[in-house]
Design a protein around this motif. Structure first.
Motif, PDB file in Angstrom:
ATOM      1  N   ARG A   1     -19.892 -46.182 -25.986  1.00  0.00           N
ATOM      2  CA  ARG A   1     -18.838 -47.084 -26.423  1.00  0.00           C
ATOM      3  C   ARG A   1     -17.572 -46.246 -26.551  1.00  0.00           C
ATOM      4  O   ARG A   1     -17.584 -45.199 -27.198  1.00  0.00           O
ATOM      5  N   LEU A   2     -16.489 -46.711 -25.911  1.00  0.00           N
ATOM      6  CA  LEU A   2     -15.295 -45.853 -25.832  1.00  0.00           C
ATOM      7  C   LEU A   2     -14.628 -45.570 -27.179  1.00  0.00           C
ATOM      8  O   LEU A   2     -14.139 -44.468 -27.395  1.00  0.00           O
ATOM      9  N   VAL A   3     -14.609 -46.541 -28.089  1.00  0.00           N
ATOM     10  CA  VAL A   3     -13.913 -46.305 -29.367  1.00  0.00           C
ATOM     11  C   VAL A   3     -14.468 -45.138 -30.157  1.00  0.00           C
ATOM     12  O   VAL A   3     -13.704 -44.375 -30.739  1.00  0.00           O
ATOM     13  N   ASP A   4     -15.808 -44.981 -30.185  1.00  0.00           N
ATOM     14  CA  ASP A   4     -16.368 -43.898 -30.991  1.00  0.00           C
ATOM     15  C   ASP A   4     -17.344 -43.006 -30.219  1.00  0.00           C
ATOM     16  O   ASP A   4     -17.959 -42.113 -30.780  1.00  0.00           O
ATOM     17  N   ARG A   5     -17.491 -43.296 -28.925  1.00  0.00           N
ATOM     18  CA  ARG A   5     -18.372 -42.527 -28.041  1.00  0.00           C
ATOM     19  C   ARG A   5     -19.833 -42.549 -28.476  1.00  0.00           C
ATOM     20  O   ARG A   5     -20.595 -41.630 -28.204  1.00  0.00           O
ATOM     21  N   ALA A   6     -20.189 -43.613 -29.192  1.00  0.00           N
ATOM     22  CA  ALA A   6     -21.594 -43.766 -29.587  1.00  0.00           C
ATOM     23  C   ALA A   6     -22.412 -44.131 -28.349  1.00  0.00           C
ATOM     24  O   ALA A   6     -21.950 -44.881 -27.489  1.00  0.00           O
ATOM     25  N   LEU A   7     -23.626 -43.596 -28.293  1.00  0.00           N
ATOM     26  CA  LEU A   7     -24.538 -43.918 -27.185  1.00  0.00           C
ATOM     27  C   LEU A   7     -25.041 -45.344 -27.392  1.00  0.00           C
ATOM     28  O   LEU A   7     -25.656 -45.644 -28.404  1.00  0.00           O
TER      29      LEU A   7
ATOM     30  N   PRO B   1     -33.461 -36.272 -17.767  1.00  0.00           N
ATOM     31  CA  PRO B   1     -34.749 -36.791 -18.249  1.00  0.00           C
ATOM     32  C   PRO B   1     -34.590 -37.454 -19.625  1.00  0.00           C
ATOM     33  O   PRO B   1     -33.625 -37.168 -20.338  1.00  0.00           O
ATOM     34  N   PRO B   2     -35.550 -38.308 -20.004  1.00  0.00           N
ATOM     35  CA  PRO B   2     -35.437 -39.033 -21.279  1.00  0.00           C
ATOM     36  C   PRO B   2     -35.277 -38.115 -22.487  1.00  0.00           C
ATOM     37  O   PRO B   2     -34.615 -38.495 -23.463  1.00  0.00           O
ATOM     38  N   GLU B   3     -35.822 -36.904 -22.408  1.00  0.00           N
ATOM     39  CA  GLU B   3     -35.719 -35.978 -23.556  1.00  0.00           C
ATOM     40  C   GLU B   3     -34.263 -35.640 -23.869  1.00  0.00           C
ATOM     41  O   GLU B   3     -33.904 -35.403 -25.023  1.00  0.00           O
ATOM     42  N   GLU B   4     -33.424 -35.610 -22.815  1.00  0.00           N
ATOM     43  CA  GLU B   4     -32.006 -35.322 -23.058  1.00  0.00           C
ATOM     44  C   GLU B   4     -31.347 -36.458 -23.816  1.00  0.00           C
ATOM     45  O   GLU B   4     -30.459 -36.244 -24.645  1.00  0.00           O
ATOM     46  N   VAL B   5     -31.797 -37.675 -23.527  1.00  0.00           N
ATOM     47  CA  VAL B   5     -31.271 -38.835 -24.253  1.00  0.00           C
ATOM     48  C   VAL B   5     -31.749 -38.772 -25.704  1.00  0.00           C
ATOM     49  O   VAL B   5     -30.974 -39.030 -26.634  1.00  0.00           O
ATOM     50  N   ASP B   6     -33.022 -38.388 -25.914  1.00  0.00           N
ATOM     51  CA  ASP B   6     -33.554 -38.229 -27.276  1.00  0.00           C
ATOM     52  C   ASP B   6     -32.631 -37.336 -28.099  1.00  0.00           C
ATOM     53  O   ASP B   6     -32.309 -37.637 -29.236  1.00  0.00           O
ATOM     54  N   ARG B   7     -32.227 -36.218 -27.481  1.00  0.00           N
ATOM     55  CA  ARG B   7     -31.387 -35.259 -28.212  1.00  0.00           C
ATOM     56  C   ARG B   7     -30.051 -35.868 -28.597  1.00  0.00           C
ATOM     57  O   ARG B   7     -29.521 -35.581 -29.655  1.00  0.00           O
ATOM     58  N   LEU B   8     -29.508 -36.734 -27.714  1.00  0.00           N
ATOM     59  CA  LEU B   8     -28.235 -37.382 -28.035  1.00  0.00           C
ATOM     60  C   LEU B   8     -28.394 -38.372 -29.191  1.00  0.00           C
ATOM     61  O   LEU B   8     -27.511 -38.513 -30.025  1.00  0.00           O
ATOM     62  N   ILE B   9     -29.557 -39.045 -29.220  1.00  0.00           N
ATOM     63  CA  ILE B   9     -29.773 -40.033 -30.277  1.00  0.00           C
ATOM     64  C   ILE B   9     -29.961 -39.334 -31.626  1.00  0.00           C
ATOM     65  O   ILE B   9     -29.484 -39.802 -32.654  1.00  0.00           O
ATOM     66  N   THR B  10     -30.658 -38.196 -31.591  1.00  0.00           N
ATOM     67  CA  THR B  10     -30.995 -37.539 -32.862  1.00  0.00           C
ATOM     68  C   THR B  10     -29.970 -36.496 -33.303  1.00  0.00           C
ATOM     69  O   THR B  10     -30.103 -35.930 -34.368  1.00  0.00           O
ATOM     70  N   ARG B  11     -28.935 -36.265 -32.470  1.00  0.00           N
ATOM     71  CA  ARG B  11     -27.976 -35.215 -32.854  1.00  0.00           C
ATOM     72  C   ARG B  11     -27.212 -35.657 -34.113  1.00  0.00           C
ATOM     73  O   ARG B  11     -26.922 -36.835 -34.302  1.00  0.00           O
ATOM     74  N   PRO B  12     -26.898 -34.679 -34.986  1.00  0.00           N
ATOM     75  CA  PRO B  12     -26.171 -35.043 -36.202  1.00  0.00           C
ATOM     76  C   PRO B  12     -24.775 -35.566 -35.871  1.00  0.00           C
ATOM     77  O   PRO B  12     -24.176 -35.128 -34.885  1.00  0.00           O
ATOM     78  N   GLU B  13     -24.264 -36.492 -36.677  1.00  0.00           N
ATOM     79  CA  GLU B  13     -22.950 -37.102 -36.412  1.00  0.00           C
ATOM     80  C   GLU B  13     -21.855 -36.059 -36.568  1.00  0.00           C
ATOM     81  O   GLU B  13     -21.877 -35.260 -37.453  1.00  0.00           O
TER      82      GLU B  13
END
Ligand code: C2E
Ligand code: MG
Ligand code: MG
Ligand code: MG
Length: 282
Positions: A49-55, A270-282
């Motif tokens: 999302r462009l406003v906050d770059r949230a996945l 790979p999906p693991e890279e997406v996992d890391r983006l979801i779990t990365r600290p804000e």
């Protein structure tokens, strides 16, 4: 080594063309076995999302780990698969994989799980059993239809045999989101678009070149501006593809574009890279 005289040059061209034909033939001949042996795999590229770059989503992109030729991208085999018809089982396989992955993300991350977007070809959408196949795949994955999006180009919609409008309506009625892929590169029929049950437009990456700083092409920028405005009128979400620079992302945000995808944010992986983006600290 080729001599500059006409005859030899032609011999080289002929040989190259011949080699290409052989390669094409060997690729398409290999595909059914490749599907059975799981030589294909799916990478996922983040949509932010462009406003906050949230996945907020990911696009499923198929690849082929060929035992001889190494890793092949979809541009090297999707066209062939469409010609031979193998796109039908291959596309089903991709959808099954993507739904399985979407379900794992949903179970693990709940609200934070990305929406999973899957590409469709005209040939798949034209299969008489397509809608029931999608329903069965969702059911088998135990995944709500709202968790996936299907992407089709305008050209693919026009080329779909049977009743593309009915197919899209049935999918939308199930709760599946529909996006028009590579918008602006095909024959954009606005009257038709107005009657399609689509939720979003994906703006072709080719528009991004002209959207940068000093080299900005005012016509390109205004085209994008106009398309975003048009999408607004139609109540559609706009995703910009192929965003590679901060300048482009800033401009897109100003224009009012909702979502972006591109190397600036993340490459397909790979999906693991997406996992890391979801779990990365804000
Ligand atoms: P597409 O659906 O428009 O996918 C976006 C393409 O842009 C992907 O290429 C992606 O890797 C690439 N891309 C993403 N960000 C950037 C960027 O910042 N710069 C540049 N230059 N490129 C970027 P890819 O993975 O090679 O896929 C090519 C096309 O193959 C896709 O275009 C889609 O039309 C088709 N495709 C991929 N997977 C499938 C599939 O499972 N089924 C079908 N039918 N088609 C597929
Ligand atoms: Mg796509
Ligand atoms: Mg696209
Ligand atoms: Mg494309």
């Amino acid at each position: 080594w080729a001599k500059a005289d006409g005859k030899n040059t032609w011999a080289v061209y002929d040989r190259e063309r011949n080699a290409r034909e052989v390669a094409r033939f060997s690729l398409s001949a290999r595909m059914p076995a490749a599907l059975e042996r799981e030589e294909f795999y799916v990478d996922y590229q983040p949509l932010v999302r462009l406003v906050d770059r949230a996945l907020i989503g990911v696009e499923a992109l198929v690849r082929w780990e060929h035992p001889e030729y190494g890793r092949l991208g979809p541009d090297q085999f999707i066209g062939l698969a469409e010609e031979t018809g193998l796109i039908v089982p291959l596309g089903k396989w991709v959808l099954r994989k993507a739904c399985g992955q979407a379900k794992r993300w949903l179970d693990r991350f709940g609200d934070k799980a990305p929406l999973v977007s899957v590409n469709l070809s005209a040939r798949q959408a034209g299969e008489p059993t397509f809608v029931s196949d999608v329903a069965m795949i969702l059911d088998a994955a135990d995944l709500p239809a709202e968790r996936i999006q299907l992407e089709l180009t305008e050209t693919a919609i026009m080329a779909t045999t049977g009743a593309p409008l009915e197919v899209l309506r049935s999918l939308a009625a199930m709760g599946v989101r529909i996006a028009i892929d590579d918008f602006g590169t095909g024959y954009s029929n606005l009257t038709y678009l107005r009657h399609l049950p689509v939720h979003g437009l994906k703006l072709a990456g080719s528009f991004m070149h002209g959207m940068q700083g000093r080299d900005a092409d005012p016509v390109d920028t205004r085209l994008v501006d106009t398309v975003v405005g048009l999408a607004r009128v139609l109540g559609l979400e706009v995703t910009a593809e192929g965003v590679e620079t901060e300048a482009q992302a800033r401009r897109l945000l100003e224009i009012g574009c909702d979502v972006a995808q591109g190397w600036l944010f993340a490459r397909p992986g790979p999906p693991e890279e997406v996992d890391r983006l979801i779990t990365r600290p804000e």
